[in-house]
Design an enzyme around this catalytic site. Structure first.
Site, PDB file in Angstrom:
ATOM      1  N   GLN A  97       0.818  -1.219   0.000  1.00  0.00           N
ATOM      2  CA  GLN A  97       0.000   0.000   0.000  1.00  0.00           C
ATOM      3  C   GLN A  97       0.850   1.268   0.000  1.00  0.00           C
ATOM      4  O   GLN A  97       0.345   2.348  -0.286  1.00  0.00           O
ATOM      5  CB  GLN A  97      -0.935   0.016   1.216  1.00  0.00           C
ATOM      6  CG  GLN A  97      -2.011  -1.060   1.147  1.00  0.00           C
ATOM      7  CD  GLN A  97      -2.954  -0.940   2.317  1.00  0.00           C
ATOM      8  OE1 GLN A  97      -2.669  -1.452   3.391  1.00  0.00           O
ATOM      9  NE2 GLN A  97      -4.063  -0.239   2.119  1.00  0.00           N
ATOM     10  N   HIS A 115      -3.512  -8.317   1.313  1.00  0.00           N
ATOM     11  CA  HIS A 115      -2.787  -7.301   0.529  1.00  0.00           C
ATOM     12  C   HIS A 115      -1.451  -7.844   0.025  1.00  0.00           C
ATOM     13  O   HIS A 115      -1.012  -7.494  -1.072  1.00  0.00           O
ATOM     14  CB  HIS A 115      -2.492  -6.065   1.395  1.00  0.00           C
ATOM     15  CG  HIS A 115      -3.593  -5.046   1.405  1.00  0.00           C
ATOM     16  ND1 HIS A 115      -4.033  -4.414   0.263  1.00  0.00           N
ATOM     17  CD2 HIS A 115      -4.314  -4.521   2.423  1.00  0.00           C
ATOM     18  CE1 HIS A 115      -4.988  -3.545   0.585  1.00  0.00           C
ATOM     19  NE2 HIS A 115      -5.187  -3.592   1.890  1.00  0.00           N
ATOM     20  N   CYS A 156     -10.715   0.186   3.442  1.00  0.00           N
ATOM     21  CA  CYS A 156      -9.297   0.026   3.097  1.00  0.00           C
ATOM     22  C   CYS A 156      -8.740   1.396   2.723  1.00  0.00           C
ATOM     23  O   CYS A 156      -9.382   2.130   1.961  1.00  0.00           O
ATOM     24  CB  CYS A 156      -9.176  -0.940   1.923  1.00  0.00           C
ATOM     25  SG  CYS A 156      -7.473  -1.223   1.396  1.00  0.00           S
ATOM     26  N   GLU A 185      -4.869  -7.595   5.898  1.00  0.00           N
ATOM     27  CA  GLU A 185      -3.508  -7.157   5.533  1.00  0.00           C
ATOM     28  C   GLU A 185      -2.716  -8.272   4.860  1.00  0.00           C
ATOM     29  O   GLU A 185      -1.956  -8.006   3.923  1.00  0.00           O
ATOM     30  CB  GLU A 185      -2.767  -6.622   6.761  1.00  0.00           C
ATOM     31  CG  GLU A 185      -3.440  -5.442   7.472  1.00  0.00           C
ATOM     32  CD  GLU A 185      -3.873  -4.312   6.555  1.00  0.00           C
ATOM     33  OE1 GLU A 185      -3.231  -4.104   5.508  1.00  0.00           O
ATOM     34  OE2 GLU A 185      -4.879  -3.645   6.871  1.00  0.00           O
TER      35      GLU A 185
END
Ligand code: NI
Length: 169
Positions: A51, A140, A94, A137
């Site tokens: 991210q 991700h 998110c 997470e």
């Protein structure tokens, strides 16, 4: 320390499978500090390295449970080693899809094994919001976003609305 730029939906890095970290170096520890700072600046409860544009298997979370106890973790190379059969459905958002929220069904409890920022093996038995945040997470790190866990119909409707409200094409 620095607040890093948060990548948003459409960024290629969010869709890549992140690489394992070879050595938990000072550089990695500095990145973890910046990830915490970025997460707090954005008022998030979790953040994964992709991210912030870094395709490595690192996540941070800071979650308060029902008893207001805080769970702060930075995990390197986290692996979900156990998931409960029981699932729960709660609203998620998110930082990479700002303004979009939807309910997602996930296992209620998970066990996660990882390395700490000191490079030591750790195991976390999580339930409640912590379990949910860890799963979000870890997703991700595999290029998976929470919207992928919705039906394609629901995802399509939400994304159309989101793109309209954010002026994205
Ligand atoms: Ni996220």
């Amino acid at each position: 320390m620095a607040v890093l730029e948060v990548e948003t939906l459409g960024a290629k890095v969010l869709r890549e499978k992140a690489s394992p970290v070879d050595t938990v170096s000072d550089e990695i520890r500095a990145l973890i500090r910046d990830m915490f700072e970025t997460m707090y600046d954005a008022e998030g409860i979790g953040l994964a390295a992709p991210q912030v544009g870094i395709s490595q298997r690192i996540l941070v979370v800071d979650v308060a449970d029902e008893s207001e106890e805080r769970h702060v973790h930075a995990l390197v190379n986290p692996v979900i080693v156990e998931s409960s059969r029981e699932t729960g459905t709660e609203t998620e958002g998110c930082l990479s899809i700002p303004g979009l929220e939807e309910t997602v069904t996930r296992p209620l409890q998970v066990a996660v094994e990882a390395l700490s920022p000191d490079g030591e093996p750790v195991r976390i038995e999580a339930d409640g919001l912590l379990a949910r945040a860890l799963q979000h997470e870890v997703d991700h790190l595999d290029g998976v976003l929470f919207i992928d866990r919705l039906s394609s119909l629901k995802r399509g409707i939400l994304l159309r609305k989101w793109r309209k409200s954010t002026g994205r094409s």
